[in-house]
Design a protein around this motif. Structure first.
Motif, short mmCIF file in Angstrom:
data_model
loop_
_atom_site.label_atom_id
_atom_site.label_comp_id
_atom_site.label_asym_id
_atom_site.label_seq_id
_atom_site.Cartn_x
_atom_site.Cartn_y
_atom_site.Cartn_z
N TYR A 17 39.55 -51.90 82.24
CA TYR A 17 40.34 -51.31 83.34
C TYR A 17 39.44 -50.65 84.37
N MET A 18 39.90 -50.70 85.61
CA MET A 18 39.20 -50.07 86.72
C MET A 18 40.24 -49.37 87.58
N PHE A 19 39.99 -48.11 87.94
CA PHE A 19 40.92 -47.32 88.73
C PHE A 19 40.25 -46.84 90.02
N VAL A 20 41.01 -46.82 91.09
CA VAL A 20 40.62 -46.11 92.32
C VAL A 20 41.81 -45.25 92.70
N GLY A 21 41.58 -43.95 92.90
CA GLY A 21 42.67 -43.06 93.27
C GLY A 21 42.24 -42.11 94.37
N SER A 22 43.18 -41.76 95.23
CA SER A 22 42.90 -40.75 96.25
C SER A 22 44.18 -40.02 96.60
N ALA A 23 44.01 -38.80 97.04
CA ALA A 23 45.12 -38.01 97.58
C ALA A 23 44.49 -37.03 98.57
N ASN A 24 45.09 -36.92 99.74
CA ASN A 24 44.53 -35.97 100.69
C ASN A 24 45.64 -35.24 101.44
N TYR A 25 45.31 -34.04 101.86
CA TYR A 25 46.22 -33.20 102.62
C TYR A 25 45.61 -32.99 104.00
N GLU A 44 31.58 -22.60 95.71
CA GLU A 44 30.68 -23.53 96.39
C GLU A 44 31.40 -24.40 97.42
N MET A 45 32.73 -24.52 97.29
CA MET A 45 33.52 -25.27 98.27
C MET A 45 34.19 -24.35 99.28
N ARG A 46 34.23 -23.06 98.97
CA ARG A 46 34.85 -22.05 99.84
C ARG A 46 36.31 -22.33 100.12
N ARG A 47 37.02 -22.82 99.12
CA ARG A 47 38.45 -23.08 99.27
C ARG A 47 39.10 -23.20 97.90
N HIS A 48 40.43 -23.17 97.90
CA HIS A 48 41.19 -23.34 96.67
C HIS A 48 41.48 -24.82 96.44
N VAL A 49 41.08 -25.33 95.29
CA VAL A 49 41.33 -26.73 94.96
C VAL A 49 41.77 -26.84 93.51
N ALA A 50 42.38 -27.95 93.18
CA ALA A 50 42.79 -28.21 91.80
C ALA A 50 41.61 -28.81 91.05
N ARG A 51 41.28 -28.23 89.90
CA ARG A 51 40.18 -28.77 89.09
C ARG A 51 40.67 -29.89 88.17
N LYS A 52 41.97 -29.89 87.87
CA LYS A 52 42.54 -30.92 87.00
C LYS A 52 43.54 -31.75 87.79
N LEU A 53 43.43 -33.07 87.65
CA LEU A 53 44.27 -33.99 88.42
C LEU A 53 44.84 -35.06 87.51
N LYS A 54 46.02 -35.56 87.86
CA LYS A 54 46.59 -36.71 87.18
C LYS A 54 47.12 -37.69 88.21
N TYR A 55 46.85 -38.95 87.99
CA TYR A 55 47.48 -40.04 88.73
C TYR A 55 48.32 -40.80 87.71
N ARG A 56 49.58 -41.02 88.01
CA ARG A 56 50.47 -41.74 87.10
C ARG A 56 51.07 -42.93 87.84
N GLU A 87 55.07 -46.89 95.97
CA GLU A 87 56.34 -46.36 95.47
C GLU A 87 56.26 -46.00 93.98
N ASN A 88 55.28 -46.53 93.28
CA ASN A 88 55.17 -46.31 91.84
C ASN A 88 54.14 -45.26 91.46
N ILE A 89 53.61 -44.55 92.44
CA ILE A 89 52.50 -43.62 92.19
C ILE A 89 52.98 -42.18 92.21
N GLN A 90 52.48 -41.40 91.26
CA GLN A 90 52.67 -39.95 91.27
C GLN A 90 51.30 -39.29 91.23
N PHE A 91 51.09 -38.31 92.08
CA PHE A 91 49.87 -37.50 92.03
C PHE A 91 50.26 -36.12 91.56
N ILE A 92 49.64 -35.66 90.46
CA ILE A 92 50.04 -34.39 89.84
C ILE A 92 48.80 -33.49 89.77
N PRO A 93 48.58 -32.66 90.80
CA PRO A 93 47.43 -31.76 90.75
C PRO A 93 47.73 -30.55 89.87
N GLY A 94 46.69 -30.04 89.22
CA GLY A 94 46.84 -28.81 88.44
C GLY A 94 46.85 -27.60 89.36
#
Length: 200
Positions: A123-131, A176-188, A162-169
């Motif tokens: 299996y090979m996955f590519v995932g992205s989510a941006n705000y 080091e990034m100077r911002r709030h980000v999710a360290r745990k992510l799920k793509y379903r 239509e079949n994708i869910q992005f579930i950030p923690g």
């Protein structure tokens, strides 16, 4: 800042300074890469294993409706072989490669960008989510673009938005990034009786 810059509108054929990237054919199944800098010279060939993909048009519009950004995955997975010279020392290299292409009229106009490419067995996955960050809305989060692809044995078996869910923690502050980000992510990805979940 380079004096020489050229890009083709017909196919993958780019020159920036003394560096270039060119596809052998219209489908970019084989890409030749040449990088020449002060300390590094690289010549490599990348042969695509998984077909190119993008989510819908690959484009998201934000800001006052005139800004846009797009993202195409030209080679989600490829074999790579070539030669690299670093400070006069030359060696042959062989491994895996990945090529994507981000473009638009706003330089990466997002304030959160989650991205991954993962190989697990066949299996090979590519995932992205941006705000997107809209300065006219005082930096509030707006459109979220989610792209996700799963391939098996070099064949894409899922990419329908239509079949994708992005579930950030929960978001937490990362100094080091100077911002709030999710360290745990799920793509379903759910398609009929099949479900694929990638947890990072």
């Amino acid at each position: 800042y380079y004096k020489h810059y050229r890009i083709s509108r017909e196919k993958l054929d780019i020159e920036i300074g003394d560096c270039w990237m060119k596809a052998e054919d219209d489908n970019a199944n084989l890409i030749h890469l040449h990088v020449q800098t002060g300390d590094i010279d690289l010549d490599a060939d990348m042969n695509r294993i998984v077909p190119a993909f993008r989510s819908e048009t690959g484009k998201t519009i934000f800001g006052n409706g005139m800004k846009w950004g797009a993202w195409d995955v030209v080679q989600p997975s490829a074999t790579m072989e070539g030669d690299i010279t670093i400070k006069g020392k030359r060696r042959h290299i062989k491994g895996k490669a990945y090529v994507d292409h981000a473009y638009g009229n706003e330089l990466f106009g997002v304030h959160h960008w989650y991205w991954t490419t993962v190989d697990i067995g066949p299996y090979m996955f590519v995932g992205s989510a941006n705000y997107t960050a809209d300065k006219y809305k005082l930096g509030k989060e707006r459109d979220r673009l989610i792209a996700f692809m799963v391939a098996k044995d070099g064949v894409i078996i899922g990419k329908d938005p239509e079949n994708i869910q992005f579930i950030p923690g929960p978001k937490e502050y990362v100094p080091e990034m100077r911002r709030h980000v999710a360290r745990k992510l799920k793509y379903r990805y759910t398609d009929g009786s099949r479900e694929y979940e990638l947890a990072l």
